[in-house]
Design a protein around this motif. Structure first.
Motif, PDB file in Angstrom:
ATOM      1  N   SER A  70      84.773 -40.623 -19.246  1.00 33.95           N
ATOM      2  CA  SER A  70      84.045 -39.841 -18.255  1.00 33.95           C
ATOM      3  C   SER A  70      83.961 -40.613 -16.952  1.00 33.95           C
ATOM      4  N   GLY A  71      83.967 -39.864 -15.864  1.00 32.55           N
ATOM      5  CA  GLY A  71      83.785 -40.477 -14.549  1.00 32.55           C
ATOM      6  C   GLY A  71      82.340 -40.497 -14.112  1.00 32.55           C
ATOM      7  N   SER A 105      84.080 -46.929  -3.725  1.00 36.12           N
ATOM      8  CA  SER A 105      82.950 -46.127  -3.246  1.00 36.12           C
ATOM      9  C   SER A 105      81.797 -46.101  -4.246  1.00 36.12           C
ATOM     10  N   ASP A 106      82.003 -46.649  -5.422  1.00 35.18           N
ATOM     11  CA  ASP A 106      80.942 -46.681  -6.427  1.00 35.18           C
ATOM     12  C   ASP A 106      79.830 -47.653  -6.038  1.00 35.18           C
ATOM     13  N   ASP A 109      76.219 -51.698  -8.796  1.00 35.01           N
ATOM     14  CA  ASP A 109      75.124 -51.922  -9.736  1.00 35.01           C
ATOM     15  C   ASP A 109      75.099 -50.852 -10.823  1.00 35.01           C
ATOM     16  N   ALA A 110      75.493 -49.634 -10.454  1.00 32.84           N
ATOM     17  CA  ALA A 110      75.512 -48.552 -11.434  1.00 32.84           C
ATOM     18  C   ALA A 110      76.548 -48.802 -12.516  1.00 32.84           C
ATOM     19  N   ILE A 111      77.526 -49.651 -12.206  1.00 34.57           N
ATOM     20  CA  ILE A 111      78.568 -50.001 -13.176  1.00 34.57           C
ATOM     21  C   ILE A 111      78.226 -51.286 -13.912  1.00 34.57           C
ATOM     22  N   PHE A 112      77.967 -52.344 -13.135  1.00 41.27           N
ATOM     23  CA  PHE A 112      77.909 -53.692 -13.697  1.00 41.27           C
ATOM     24  C   PHE A 112      76.509 -54.219 -14.009  1.00 41.27           C
ATOM     25  N   ALA A 113      75.497 -53.704 -13.342  1.00 41.00           N
ATOM     26  CA  ALA A 113      74.160 -54.277 -13.492  1.00 41.00           C
ATOM     27  C   ALA A 113      73.530 -53.903 -14.829  1.00 41.00           C
ATOM     28  N   ASP A 139      91.676 -49.963  -7.825  1.00 42.11           N
ATOM     29  CA  ASP A 139      91.397 -51.086  -6.935  1.00 42.11           C
ATOM     30  C   ASP A 139      91.529 -52.411  -7.672  1.00 42.11           C
ATOM     31  N   ARG A 140      92.329 -53.306  -7.140  1.00 42.37           N
ATOM     32  CA  ARG A 140      92.654 -54.528  -7.872  1.00 42.37           C
ATOM     33  C   ARG A 140      91.494 -55.512  -7.956  1.00 42.37           C
ATOM     34  N   SER A 141      90.676 -55.593  -6.919  1.00 45.99           N
ATOM     35  CA  SER A 141      89.540 -56.516  -6.980  1.00 45.99           C
ATOM     36  C   SER A 141      88.545 -56.068  -8.042  1.00 45.99           C
ATOM     37  N   LEU A 142      88.317 -54.767  -8.125  1.00 44.67           N
ATOM     38  CA  LEU A 142      87.442 -54.246  -9.177  1.00 44.67           C
ATOM     39  C   LEU A 142      88.076 -54.422 -10.554  1.00 44.67           C
ATOM     40  N   SER A 143      89.376 -54.245 -10.624  1.00 43.31           N
ATOM     41  CA  SER A 143      90.069 -54.432 -11.906  1.00 43.31           C
ATOM     42  C   SER A 143      89.934 -55.864 -12.399  1.00 43.31           C
TER      43      SER A 143
END
Length: 272
Positions: A70-71, A105-106, A109-113, A139-143
């Protein structure tokens, strides 16, 4: 690497079947018949792909790897989507649930925190609702950050002959953390079958594209999304094809350089 396996311990097939809106439903059974055990669809509705999977799930659930995701970045929506996926397939556990399309654009914190998406999926894993926590990104930095995160078991990464910077910027981190990569857009939406300006030699086939991805040590699975059984049969040849030689790799990278050079928008070039 820590390979993705079925419940019974069988390693994921190098080629995985992904759903396509116009895919012949018979592709699912044909893929399984020919050795594919990895199946992916974008959630939460399994659709025709899920209906085609049902007979396989009912007969040999423990020998399949079923992946979706899910996105959403909201806990309640994620939970609703997970329930729809499981209910649609009649199963209690999903092998891989991907937090899909993590992008610049995410809200990070909603992802990693603490309490974010990755924490939520990790809780599901502990409860037995999923077997692997997955994430997808362009995105490579996020990857890189995802590959380094111990909560992420599987990373789905855009990679092909033209978009290959992940090989230098993401895959080494995935190897370090032993996080397997599932490569997608291997044929760049079939545009790699077209000759760019300045290319006079034969263009790659789908099998060439898949072999190119699988030559990366970090890549365990490359996704194929054929529309017809005939296309699938052609693509299945990668399962018995030799490993990519260095001269082939260099040849296709020259081709990829020309394709990448004509990229016309941010999505096509900025992140890859």
């Amino acid at each position: 690497m820590h390979p993705v396996t079925t419940i019974t311990g069988e390693v994921a097939s190098p080629l995985g079947l992904a759903a396509h809106p116009e895919q012949d439903p018979q592709c699912v059974a044909r893929a399984a018949q020919c050795g594919i055990n990895y199946f992916f669809f974008y959630g939460p509705e399994p659709g025709l792909f899920g209906k085609s999977l049902l007979p396989l799930v009912q007969k040999r659930r423990e020998k399949l790897i079923v992946a979706s995701g899910s996105g959403s970045r909201k806990r309640a929506t994620l939970l609703t989507n997970r329930r729809k996926i499981l209910s649609g397939l009649g199963i209690e556990t999903l092998d891989i649930f991907f937090a899909e399309y993590i992008n610049p654009s995410d809200d990070v914190d909603a992802i990693f925190a603490a309490g974010g998406v990755l924490d939520e999926l990790t809780r599901w894993k502990a409860e037995g609702a999923i077997r692997y926590v997955g994430a997808t990104a362009h995105d490579r930095s996020l990857s890189r950050q995802l590959a380094a995160d111990p909560r992420v078991d599987v990373l789905m990464q855009r990679f092909n002959m033209a978009h290959r910077k992940a090989a230098a910027e993401v895959f080494p981190e995935a190897i370090r953390t032993e996080t397997p990569i599932v490569a997608f857009t291997a044929t760049r939406w079939r545009t790699l079958f077209e000759a760019p300006s300045g290319w006079t030699e034969p263009c790659p086939t789908a099998v060439d594209c898949y072999r190119y991805c699988l030559a990366q040590p970090a890549v365990q699975v490359v996704l194929t999304s054929p529309q017809s059984v005939e296309q699938l049969d052609e693509n299945l040849a990668v399962l018995v094809s030799p490993a990519l030689a260095d001269r082939e790799r260099l040849h296709w990278e020259r081709f990829g350089n020309l394709v990448y050079g004509r990229g016309a928008d941010t999505f096509d070039t900025k992140w890859q």
